[in-house]
Design a protein around this motif. Structure first.
Motif, PDB file in Angstrom:
ATOM      1  N   GLU A 113       0.839  -1.189   0.000  1.00  0.00           N
ATOM      2  CA  GLU A 113       0.000   0.000   0.000  1.00  0.00           C
ATOM      3  C   GLU A 113       0.880   1.247   0.000  1.00  0.00           C
ATOM      4  O   GLU A 113       1.969   1.244   0.546  1.00  0.00           O
ATOM      5  N   THR A 114       0.428   2.338  -0.594  1.00  0.00           N
ATOM      6  CA  THR A 114       1.147   3.597  -0.511  1.00  0.00           C
ATOM      7  C   THR A 114       0.457   4.513   0.486  1.00  0.00           C
ATOM      8  O   THR A 114      -0.751   4.531   0.586  1.00  0.00           O
ATOM      9  N   LEU A 115       1.252   5.276   1.189  1.00  0.00           N
ATOM     10  CA  LEU A 115       0.750   6.107   2.289  1.00  0.00           C
ATOM     11  C   LEU A 115      -0.337   5.384   3.058  1.00  0.00           C
ATOM     12  O   LEU A 115      -1.502   5.689   2.958  1.00  0.00           O
ATOM     13  N   SER A 116       0.108   4.380   3.749  1.00  0.00           N
ATOM     14  CA  SER A 116      -0.818   3.518   4.400  1.00  0.00           C
ATOM     15  C   SER A 116      -0.830   3.542   5.935  1.00  0.00           C
ATOM     16  O   SER A 116       0.040   4.144   6.497  1.00  0.00           O
ATOM     17  N   ARG A 117      -1.882   2.896   6.749  1.00  0.00           N
ATOM     18  CA  ARG A 117      -1.894   2.848   8.263  1.00  0.00           C
ATOM     19  C   ARG A 117      -2.251   1.544   8.938  1.00  0.00           C
ATOM     20  O   ARG A 117      -2.476   0.581   8.253  1.00  0.00           O
ATOM     21  N   THR A 118      -2.366   1.726  10.239  1.00  0.00           N
ATOM     22  CA  THR A 118      -2.736   0.640  11.093  1.00  0.00           C
ATOM     23  C   THR A 118      -4.235   0.486  11.190  1.00  0.00           C
ATOM     24  O   THR A 118      -4.760   0.200  12.247  1.00  0.00           O
ATOM     25  N   THR A 119      -4.910   0.755  10.109  1.00  0.00           N
ATOM     26  CA  THR A 119      -6.327   0.442  10.009  1.00  0.00           C
ATOM     27  C   THR A 119      -6.407  -0.806   9.145  1.00  0.00           C
ATOM     28  O   THR A 119      -5.930  -0.798   8.024  1.00  0.00           O
ATOM     29  N   THR A 120      -6.987  -1.873   9.689  1.00  0.00           N
ATOM     30  CA  THR A 120      -7.022  -3.127   8.943  1.00  0.00           C
ATOM     31  C   THR A 120      -8.386  -3.312   8.305  1.00  0.00           C
ATOM     32  O   THR A 120      -9.413  -3.241   8.965  1.00  0.00           O
ATOM     33  N   GLN A 161     -11.213  -5.501   5.672  1.00  0.00           N
ATOM     34  CA  GLN A 161     -11.754  -6.849   5.679  1.00  0.00           C
ATOM     35  C   GLN A 161     -10.846  -7.848   4.956  1.00  0.00           C
ATOM     36  O   GLN A 161     -10.814  -9.019   5.300  1.00  0.00           O
ATOM     37  N   ASP A 162     -10.107  -7.415   3.953  1.00  0.00           N
ATOM     38  CA  ASP A 162      -9.251  -8.334   3.211  1.00  0.00           C
ATOM     39  C   ASP A 162      -7.870  -8.458   3.834  1.00  0.00           C
ATOM     40  O   ASP A 162      -6.994  -9.123   3.295  1.00  0.00           O
ATOM     41  N   GLY A 163      -7.647  -7.821   4.972  1.00  0.00           N
ATOM     42  CA  GLY A 163      -6.368  -7.925   5.647  1.00  0.00           C
ATOM     43  C   GLY A 163      -5.407  -6.801   5.315  1.00  0.00           C
ATOM     44  O   GLY A 163      -4.356  -6.694   5.932  1.00  0.00           O
ATOM     45  N   HIS A 164      -5.749  -5.949   4.334  1.00  0.00           N
ATOM     46  CA  HIS A 164      -4.865  -4.833   4.010  1.00  0.00           C
ATOM     47  C   HIS A 164      -4.781  -3.877   5.201  1.00  0.00           C
ATOM     48  O   HIS A 164      -5.754  -3.642   5.892  1.00  0.00           O
ATOM     49  N   THR A 165      -3.608  -3.314   5.391  1.00  0.00           N
ATOM     50  CA  THR A 165      -3.386  -2.405   6.500  1.00  0.00           C
ATOM     51  C   THR A 165      -2.814  -1.101   5.985  1.00  0.00           C
ATOM     52  O   THR A 165      -1.970  -1.097   5.099  1.00  0.00           O
ATOM     53  N   VAL A 166      -3.284  -0.001   6.521  1.00  0.00           N
ATOM     54  CA  VAL A 166      -2.783   1.302   6.075  1.00  0.00           C
ATOM     55  C   VAL A 166      -2.494   2.213   7.270  1.00  0.00           C
ATOM     56  O   VAL A 166      -3.068   2.060   8.330  1.00  0.00           O
ATOM     57  N   PHE A 167      -1.574   3.164   7.088  1.00  0.00           N
ATOM     58  CA  PHE A 167      -1.307   4.171   8.104  1.00  0.00           C
ATOM     59  C   PHE A 167      -2.400   5.233   8.057  1.00  0.00           C
ATOM     60  O   PHE A 167      -3.053   5.422   7.027  1.00  0.00           O
ATOM     61  N   ALA A 168      -2.574   5.947   9.175  1.00  0.00           N
ATOM     62  CA  ALA A 168      -3.548   7.038   9.234  1.00  0.00           C
ATOM     63  C   ALA A 168      -2.880   8.257   9.858  1.00  0.00           C
ATOM     64  O   ALA A 168      -1.885   8.144  10.580  1.00  0.00           O
ATOM     65  N   GLN A 169      -3.431   9.424   9.583  1.00  0.00           N
ATOM     66  CA  GLN A 169      -2.886  10.663  10.117  1.00  0.00           C
ATOM     67  C   GLN A 169      -2.779  10.578  11.637  1.00  0.00           C
ATOM     68  O   GLN A 169      -3.703  10.152  12.326  1.00  0.00           O
ATOM     69  N   GLY A 170      -1.641  10.976  12.160  1.00  0.00           N
ATOM     70  CA  GLY A 170      -1.407  10.928  13.604  1.00  0.00           C
ATOM     71  C   GLY A 170      -0.608   9.724  14.042  1.00  0.00           C
ATOM     72  O   GLY A 170      -0.125   9.677  15.187  1.00  0.00           O
ATOM     73  N   ASP A 171      -0.439   8.728  13.180  1.00  0.00           N
ATOM     74  CA  ASP A 171       0.376   7.567  13.534  1.00  0.00           C
ATOM     75  C   ASP A 171       1.825   7.988  13.773  1.00  0.00           C
ATOM     76  O   ASP A 171       2.336   8.906  13.122  1.00  0.00           O
ATOM     77  N   LYS A 172       2.484   7.296  14.700  1.00  0.00           N
ATOM     78  CA  LYS A 172       3.855   7.640  15.066  1.00  0.00           C
ATOM     79  C   LYS A 172       4.766   6.419  14.869  1.00  0.00           C
ATOM     80  O   LYS A 172       4.418   5.315  15.271  1.00  0.00           O
ATOM     81  N   ILE A 173       5.918   6.654  14.246  1.00  0.00           N
ATOM     82  CA  ILE A 173       6.889   5.580  14.058  1.00  0.00           C
ATOM     83  C   ILE A 173       8.219   5.989  14.667  1.00  0.00           C
ATOM     84  O   ILE A 173       8.528   7.173  14.806  1.00  0.00           O
ATOM     85  N   GLY A 174       9.005   4.984  15.042  1.00  0.00           N
ATOM     86  CA  GLY A 174      10.359   5.207  15.529  1.00  0.00           C
ATOM     87  C   GLY A 174      11.339   4.981  14.386  1.00  0.00           C
ATOM     88  O   GLY A 174      11.189   4.026  13.627  1.00  0.00           O
ATOM     89  N   PHE A 175      12.348   5.850  14.271  1.00  0.00           N
ATOM     90  CA  PHE A 175      13.277   5.824  13.138  1.00  0.00           C
ATOM     91  C   PHE A 175      14.707   5.865  13.669  1.00  0.00           C
ATOM     92  O   PHE A 175      15.065   6.770  14.437  1.00  0.00           O
ATOM     93  N   PHE A 176      15.520   4.880  13.286  1.00  0.00           N
ATOM     94  CA  PHE A 176      16.900   4.830  13.739  1.00  0.00           C
ATOM     95  C   PHE A 176      17.842   5.370  12.667  1.00  0.00           C
ATOM     96  O   PHE A 176      17.901   4.836  11.553  1.00  0.00           O
TER      97      PHE A 176
END
Length: 318
Positions: free
Chosen positions: A44-51, A53-68
């Motif tokens: 997925e492109t520009l995706s979130r943690t919203t899953t 019905q088919d199992g696809h997951t996407v990011f949503a505005q406000g999601d936070k990731i850790g970056f090393f």
């Protein structure tokens, strides 16, 4: 003498100006190379943690990731805005030429370290697909340089974020001729399917939390609200730890029909769970048997093969 002194003074000024210009150029080539990121979840492109019905997951505005950053042991925080990821503090490339190794994870936690990233507590799940994102855990790695994508570390395509847990999707359906069937509980049992883990980017794998209790059973309680299984079926979604080959996964349900309480279980589901895979089952409830009509194992974005499993149910003992 005066002319010579003026000549050397002029040459000295030129030399100092040249050094200052060189220093300024070096600063432009190093300290002022702003770093940006792009991120998606496998497929997925520009995706979130919203899953979905088919199992696809996407990011949503406000999601936070850790970056090393390379060689850093603690992560920097990035948050998804309306259209792009924003860092909590500006980051810069070390230079324009060399390749560097970057890695990232979701969800962000302040106490994370490169070799010890806390993973979500799977025991808090309620079986609802809409809430899967609260326990999801994803990782991404990318080797690139400044020139690769004009200063952006792109966690997309082959370098997209990948799921670490296994997703189990169960759809319970009843025989259309049967009376109203009310689901009470659904339970998953298997060795360490819920045990606490951390993620180690150096080893590129999960690692168990020392001295933490085993987590072998996940009970989804549906009795707090009357859960009548509709004709189209009732969905249960859970995330479980990957398991070793030779393991077993027991799935059981309790339900009520015509005033009689029933229980049914099967150990025929896949016991060897692979991280990042989605395991889908369609379970049909009949008066004398619990039929797993079809199952498929897939990456969260692809389809897999199916198989049939049948188990018996019995009235619950009072």
């Amino acid at each position: 003498m005066k002319k010579n002194w003026m000549k050397w003074s002029y040459l000295t000024i030129l030399a100092l100006a040249s050094c200052q210009q060189r220093d300024l150029s070096e600063q432009v080539l190093t300290g002022n190379l702003a770093l940006e990121i792009q991120a998606s979840i496998a497929g997925e492109t520009l995706s979130r943690t919203t899953t979905q019905q088919d199992g696809h997951t996407v990011f949503a505005q406000g999601d936070k990731i850790g970056f090393f950053m390379p060689e850093e042991s603690t992560p920097a925080l990035w948050t998804l805005g309306e259209s792009s990821w924003q860092p909590s503090a500006s980051l810069f490339w070390p230079d324009q030429k060399n390749d560097y190794d970057f890695c990232a994870f979701y969800p962000y936690t302040e106490d994370a370290e490169r070799t010890n990233v806390p993973m979500p507590d799977l025991s808090t799940q309620d079986g609802k697909l809409d809430n899967i994102g609260k326990c999801d855990f994803l990782v991404a790695e990318k080797t690139c340089n400044y020139q690769t994508n004009t200063g952006k570390v792109s966690f997309t395509n082959d370098a997209a974020f990948k799921h670490v847990y296994s997703l189990i999707l169960v759809t319970l359906v009843k025989n259309e001729k049967d009376a109203e069937t009310t689901l009470k509980t659904a339970t998953f049992e298997g060795k360490d399917i819920l045990s606490k883990h951390t993620y180690n980017f150096t080893e590129k794998q999960m690692q168990p939390v020392v001295e933490s209790p085993e987590g072998n059973t996940l009970l989804v309680d549906c009795s707090s609200e009357k859960t009548v299984i509709p004709q189209e079926g009732y969905s249960i979604a859970v995330l479980l730890n990957p398991t070793e080959e030779g393991g077993t996964l027991k799935f059981s349900v309790t339900y009520e029909r015509d005033g009689i309480a029933y229980q049914a279980y099967t150990e025929a589901m896949k016991g060897h769970l692979v991280g990042g895979n989605c395991y889908k089952y369609k379970v049909k409830i009949e008066k004398e048997s619990l039929v797993i009509e079809g199952s498929e194992i897939s990456d969260w974005q692809t389809d897999g093969e199916t198989e049939d499993i049948t188990v018996n149910d019995v009235p619950q003992e009072k």
